[in-house]
Design a protein around this motif. Structure first.
Motif, PDB file in Angstrom:
ATOM      1  N   ILE A 166       0.810  -1.548  -0.105  1.00 40.13           N
ATOM      2  CA  ILE A 166      -0.237  -0.051   0.126  1.00 40.13           C
ATOM      3  C   ILE A 166       0.294   1.259  -0.350  1.00 40.13           C
ATOM      4  CG2 ILE A 166      -2.205   1.061   1.316  1.00 40.13           C
ATOM      5  CD1 ILE A 166      -3.366  -1.541   2.402  1.00 40.13           C
ATOM      6  N   ASP A 167       1.694   1.091   0.772  1.00 36.81           N
ATOM      7  CA  ASP A 167       2.910   2.527   0.816  1.00 36.81           C
ATOM      8  C   ASP A 167       3.784   2.995  -0.110  1.00 36.81           C
ATOM      9  OD1 ASP A 167       2.125   3.331   3.434  1.00 36.81           O
ATOM     10  OD2 ASP A 167       4.036   1.907   4.561  1.00 36.81           O
ATOM     11  N   GLU A 168       3.973   1.673  -1.640  1.00 35.30           N
ATOM     12  CA  GLU A 168       4.624   1.648  -2.562  1.00 35.30           C
ATOM     13  C   GLU A 168       3.706   2.138  -3.515  1.00 35.30           C
ATOM     14  OE1 GLU A 168       6.251  -1.785  -2.670  1.00 35.30           O
ATOM     15  OE2 GLU A 168       8.378  -2.229  -1.852  1.00 35.30           O
ATOM     16  N   GLU A 169       2.466   2.088  -3.358  1.00 32.04           N
ATOM     17  CA  GLU A 169       1.123   2.378  -4.458  1.00 32.04           C
ATOM     18  C   GLU A 169       0.982   3.668  -4.247  1.00 32.04           C
ATOM     19  OE1 GLU A 169       0.723   1.719  -7.033  1.00 32.04           O
ATOM     20  OE2 GLU A 169       1.000   0.236  -7.169  1.00 32.04           O
ATOM     21  N   GLN A 170       2.198   4.943  -5.214  1.00 31.60           N
ATOM     22  CA  GLN A 170       2.054   6.360  -5.505  1.00 31.60           C
ATOM     23  C   GLN A 170       0.627   6.510  -5.381  1.00 31.60           C
ATOM     24  OE1 GLN A 170       5.483   7.372  -7.228  1.00 31.60           O
ATOM     25  NE2 GLN A 170       6.875   6.736  -6.003  1.00 31.60           N
ATOM     26  N   SER A 171       0.186   5.728  -6.652  1.00 33.41           N
ATOM     27  CA  SER A 171      -1.523   6.145  -7.007  1.00 33.41           C
ATOM     28  C   SER A 171      -2.651   6.277  -5.949  1.00 33.41           C
ATOM     29  CB  SER A 171      -1.177   5.319  -8.253  1.00 33.41           C
ATOM     30  OG  SER A 171      -2.042   3.726  -8.263  1.00 33.41           O
ATOM     31  N   VAL A 172      -2.254   5.768  -4.842  1.00 39.58           N
ATOM     32  CA  VAL A 172      -2.899   5.629  -4.075  1.00 39.58           C
ATOM     33  C   VAL A 172      -2.918   6.704  -2.740  1.00 39.58           C
ATOM     34  CG1 VAL A 172      -4.365   4.282  -2.116  1.00 39.58           C
ATOM     35  CG2 VAL A 172      -3.568   3.022  -4.470  1.00 39.58           C
TER      36      VAL A 172
END
Length: 607
Positions: A67-73
């Motif tokens: 979740i932390d890595e997913e910059q589009s969220v």
């Protein structure tokens, strides 16, 4: 931005119940997070959340990392994705509504070590599990079930084994509670769904009546048959919920640019290609302890050097072994390698019953009590260590040792009451001497230093049992800077001028640890058995198995093997799945180590 394949785009587009299948590293977790973010944007009302359920805290850590890595969220979308373990979610429901299924209003967790202690009287009345008849096994199981329920209903002590079964009864029996859950969580993501037990499936059936379910699964990763996972579980889901299906099987994002996932797939059939597999290495070793461990240490040092050279501060190297015993052997060998090789810093992931109960022994001594009955209390804590350290499978030796110490304490106190000298040959003589030495230490108020000082007294004392306790307690990792246990012990020192409540503080810290989800993924060198690697990922993996014992050239024993005894028998699908899971934990490289004169049968091509 994560590149979406057509199959993953379909996951985002479809509504209703969904079944998403795919192999290791195929992007199931990532696409489910993107799906959750889309739901948060488009479908949730104020106060509602998406619930992401997984089996283990390690997997939860991986989800948080993803979740932390997913910059589009966006930050707001991330806040509306609640990640939890089944145990933690079930416990929250039971705390709020457990009275509806026969539990008292005031309840406490009966942790696995304390459950083992509570059931030790029943277990000590039976022979070793391997020597029980089917009738005796059934009788023992029935007595344990009855005692668990008695502890829950009469004493409010709830063990993990009751969580799913009681929550299933609760949700199927109360539409009101079920609707409360679905109002809060209208969408629920179920990770590693293929490993769902019968009781957990019963809960899922109830949740699916009002909430939309998204099940993530890899049929070839079903490695928990021993706790009730059913090979037909995905069919059960299809039949119950008529989900849209999405197959990500052909994708590989974890070890992109390597053939690690391909090798894992070929393991399932036993049919390998002639061409070398990029990212896969094999290292043979000689079948004796010294050379086997020397070969392992050499591979660990090479891998560590490669990973340090990448410049990453968070590199990870997992040493995966087939058995719990092997985990401890490897960890001991890394602490004290042969020759002039310095100790290799690492974390050993072991079953925690022993370390937790060993920590309680040290915590008791930190209290430095001096009242008349404190030695009796200390022996009681030590006996609890023997009764509970084996978890669900205590050894006869440990249970007998607990009884022996209790009997010795009775004689010891009887002599004191009569004004006689205690028996010079009592098993408690050395125990008493170490207890006195520990209570005489000058403590400083620095929890980690004081803890280490007490442990050193146990390690150096004449009581071999307490030396075992000291060794076991080395596997406790809760005293690192900033941890809850360390802070609580420091506060206790400030409040009382000592560690007056250290035992209660330590027990509470471990209860909280069972439900903590904010765990960072492991870094550095990590040793664990192959089952515990499920749901994790590492930069490199070394798989290391045992070797045959020979007498006059004949194999007379073959312990700690990936396949029991290294004997080919039928399709061996469970063993193939286990090895595939271990191989595919790596992002860059996997090295399989097997004895040169008796190579793992799963690496020999099927004709």
């Amino acid at each position: 931005m994560f590149y979406l394949t057509p199959a993953q785009k379909d996951v985002l587009k479809e509504d209703g119940h969904q079944l998403v299948v795919g192999g290791p590293g195929s992007g199931k977790t990532t696409v489910s997070i993107l799906k959750a973010a889309k739901i948060a944007r488009e479908k949730l009302r104020p106060g509602q959340r998406i619930l992401f359920l997984s089996f283990a805290r390690a997997t939860v850590s991986r989800v948080f990392e993803a979740i932390d890595e997913e910059q589009s969220v966006t930050k707001e979308e991330k806040k509306r994705i609640e990640v939890d373990t089944y145990h933690s979610f079930f416990w929250r429901l039971l705390k709020a509504h457990g009275y509806l299924v026969g539990f008292p209003r005031r309840m406490a967790i009966l942790t696995p070590p304390n459950e083992a202690i509570a059931l030790s009287a029943i277990r000590s009345a039976f022979k070793a599990p391997s020597k029980l008849t089917e009738e005796e096994k059934a009788q023992k199981a029935a007595l344990e079930i009855a005692e668990r329920m008695r502890l829950a209903t009469e004493e409010g002590k709830i063990c993990f084994d009751l969580f799913a079964e009681r929550v299933a009864v609760l949700l199927h029996g109360s539409a009101k509670v079920r609707n409360l859950v679905s109002t809060m969580y209208p969408f629920i993501i179920l990770d590693e769904f293929q490993d769902t037990s019968a009781q957990q499936w019963h809960v899922v059936q109830a949740l699916g009546k009002s909430s939309t379910l998204i099940a993530l699964a890899d049929p070839e990763q079903r490695i928990f048959d021993f706790i009730g996972a059913d090979p037909e579980r995905l069919d059960h889901f299809r039949e119950a919920f008529k989900p849209s299906e999405h197959d990500l099987a052909g994708d590989n994002h974890r070890s992109k640019g390597t053939d690690i996932a391909l090798f894992g797939n070929h393991l399932l059939t036993g049919k390998f290609r002639e061409e070398a597999y990029q990212g896969m290495d094999y290292e043979g070793f000689a079948s004796n302890p010294n050379q086997a461990f020397a070969s392992l240490v050499a591979q660990v040092l090479k891998a560590r050097k490669r990973l340090i050279a990448t410049g990453s501060r968070d590199w990870s190297l997992a040493i995966l072994v087939p058995t719990k015993r092997m985990t401890r052997l490897v960890s001991d060998k890394l602490r004290e390698p042969l020759g002039n090789v310095p100790p290799i810093s690492h974390t050993a992931v072991v079953d925690m019953e022993g370390p937790i109960l060993a920590a309680e022994v040290i915590a008791f001594l930190l209290q430095q009590r001096s009242h008349a009955g404190c030695f009796d209390e200390f022996v009681d804590v030590l006996c609890s260590y023997f009764s509970g350290r084996g978890g669900q499978s205590p050894t006869k030796g440990d249970l007998t040792e607990a009884m022996r110490f209790r009997s010795a304490l009775g004689k010891w106190n009887d002599c004191l009451a009569k004004g006689k000298a205690v028996p010079a040959n009592s098993v408690l003589q050395a125990t008493f001497a170490v207890h006195e030495a520990a209570t005489a230490i000058a403590l400083t108020g620095q929890p980690d230093g004081d803890w280490t000082a007490i442990r050193a007294v146990l390690d150096a004392g004449a009581c071999t049992r307490l030396a075992e306790v000291a060794k076991e307690a080395r596997n406790v990792r809760l005293l690192e800077r900033g941890t809850q246990l360390r802070q609580s012990l420091s506060q206790d020192w400030r409040d009382t001028g000592g560690y007056k409540n250290a035992l209660a503080v330590t027990r509470q810290a471990f209860v909280q640890e069972y439900f903590a989800t904010a765990h960072k993924p492991e870094t550095g060198v990590v040793v664990m058995n192959m089952h515990k690697a499920k749901g994790k990922q590492f930069d490199e993996v070394i798989i290391f198995e045992g070797w045959p014992k020979r007498y006059k050239g004949e194999i007379v024993g073959n312990p700690d093997r990936i396949v029991g005894g290294n004997v080919r028998a039928g399709a061996m699908m469970q063993a193939r799945q286990n090895l595939r899971v271990s191989v595919t934990r790596a992002k860059i490289r996997t090295t399989i180590m097997s004895p040169s004169d008796d190579v793992c049968v799963l690496l020999i091509p099927v004709e």
